[in-house]
Motif scaffolding. Sequence first.
Motif, mmCIF file in Angstrom:
data_model
loop_
_atom_site.group_PDB
_atom_site.id
_atom_site.type_symbol
_atom_site.label_atom_id
_atom_site.label_comp_id
_atom_site.label_asym_id
_atom_site.label_seq_id
_atom_site.Cartn_x
_atom_site.Cartn_y
_atom_site.Cartn_z
ATOM 1 N N TRP A 300 40.231 31.994 40.382
ATOM 2 C CA TRP A 300 40.543 30.630 40.802
ATOM 3 C C TRP A 300 41.400 29.871 39.776
ATOM 4 C CZ3 TRP A 300 35.535 32.465 40.106
ATOM 5 C CH2 TRP A 300 34.922 32.114 38.898
ATOM 6 N N LYS A 301 41.692 30.517 38.636
ATOM 7 C CA LYS A 301 42.581 29.894 37.674
ATOM 8 C C LYS A 301 44.011 29.877 38.218
ATOM 9 C CE LYS A 301 39.518 29.403 34.305
ATOM 10 N NZ LYS A 301 39.117 28.079 33.781
ATOM 11 N N LYS A 302 44.850 28.991 37.694
ATOM 12 C CA LYS A 302 46.233 28.899 38.125
ATOM 13 C C LYS A 302 46.948 30.217 37.867
ATOM 14 C CE LYS A 302 50.397 26.064 37.661
ATOM 15 N NZ LYS A 302 51.036 24.919 36.948
ATOM 16 N N HIS A 303 47.613 30.726 38.888
ATOM 17 C CA HIS A 303 48.325 32.012 38.826
ATOM 18 C C HIS A 303 47.390 33.169 38.461
ATOM 19 C CE1 HIS A 303 51.878 29.608 39.190
ATOM 20 N NE2 HIS A 303 51.786 29.094 37.985
ATOM 21 N N ASP A 309 51.796 37.145 40.283
ATOM 22 C CA ASP A 309 51.797 35.900 39.514
ATOM 23 C C ASP A 309 51.370 36.148 38.074
ATOM 24 O OD1 ASP A 309 52.585 34.434 41.734
ATOM 25 O OD2 ASP A 309 50.518 34.055 42.376
ATOM 26 N N THR A 313 53.692 35.625 34.771
ATOM 27 C CA THR A 313 53.241 34.789 33.652
ATOM 28 C C THR A 313 53.298 35.566 32.342
ATOM 29 O OG1 THR A 313 51.766 33.556 35.130
ATOM 30 C CG2 THR A 313 51.329 33.413 32.766
#
Length: 337
Positions: A300-303, A309, A313
């Motif tokens: 559920w963390k960003k990217h 993704d 990153t």
Amino acid sequence: MTLAMSQEIGILQCTWGLCPVSASWFGYRPSLVMNAIFLVLFTIAFTAHLLLYLRYRTSGFSICLLIGCALEMSGYAGRIIAYTNPWSLPAFFIQINGIGLGPTFFAAGIYLCLTRIVIVYGADISRVQPKVYTYFFIINDIVSLVIQLPGGIISSLSASQGRAPTTGAHIGLAGVCFQVFSLTIWLVLAAEFAIRCYRAGRGAWETRYEKARDTVQFKLFLVGLVVAAVALYARSVYRIIELREGYTGRFARDERAFCVLEGVMIVILSFATALFHPGVGFGDAYPLITEQKAKFPRPWKKHGFFMKDIMRTEALAESSDRVDTLGLNSVGKVTKS
């Protein structure tokens, strides 16, 4: 004594001399031999999984399988009690909760294996990152358990009042339906990952686990996992058919169907996961996989959900590090000059 007369007496007051066995909770006298065999088999499976846990320290997987085996053991102990008294309320309660809830924990153990399989072949090949498989399916399994548990409790309460546990059976049915839905998604995602690995080719597979992948033990582990998943799926579909008519329906009162589609299927699952245990299958790579898994972010963390993704990153971070390094080198050269 007729069934109508036994119903006038009330099932909680029934004895061998007052009521026919067809008026009992089970609708028949449970087989002593069959249930004793299942009790022994699940005791053996429990012992095997305990020893394998102590040897390989496969905590999450082994805990799930041990709880599942323990619940199955209690369920068949309840059926043995019912052999002497098929109107026994405790026997009925123990059976529907033990045998009914045990497979939920087996499912959780099976779900946990896919994460490590993805890491062994290469997380970069997967559509989603490895932790997604763990969190998504374990949450689904908890939901299934939360639905089924009240069903068993309500069934027991209804039975304690001498009423047919129809409502509880239907609630349990909803939980099993959700379990089949979740297991179906797991099988689809596992098949989809296998296809992606095939298309990517061996050259794209994770090199650090090549030795572990090529062992006979690992290949047998994959076969055992498929056998266990199919056995669980067959049992769950049978359970849907059984509970659709409630505990007094035709399928619920067919002991031969219960023996094959409930008992035998879960025995196959418990022994397949013991004989082809992930600790043996992954071998020395198991702790390394655990360490690598811990490095992935929470889904559920960003990217943090899709692998593309995460890879993007990481690529940006590496690019930034290279720029910083070049900048420092340039500063060093200017200072020297």
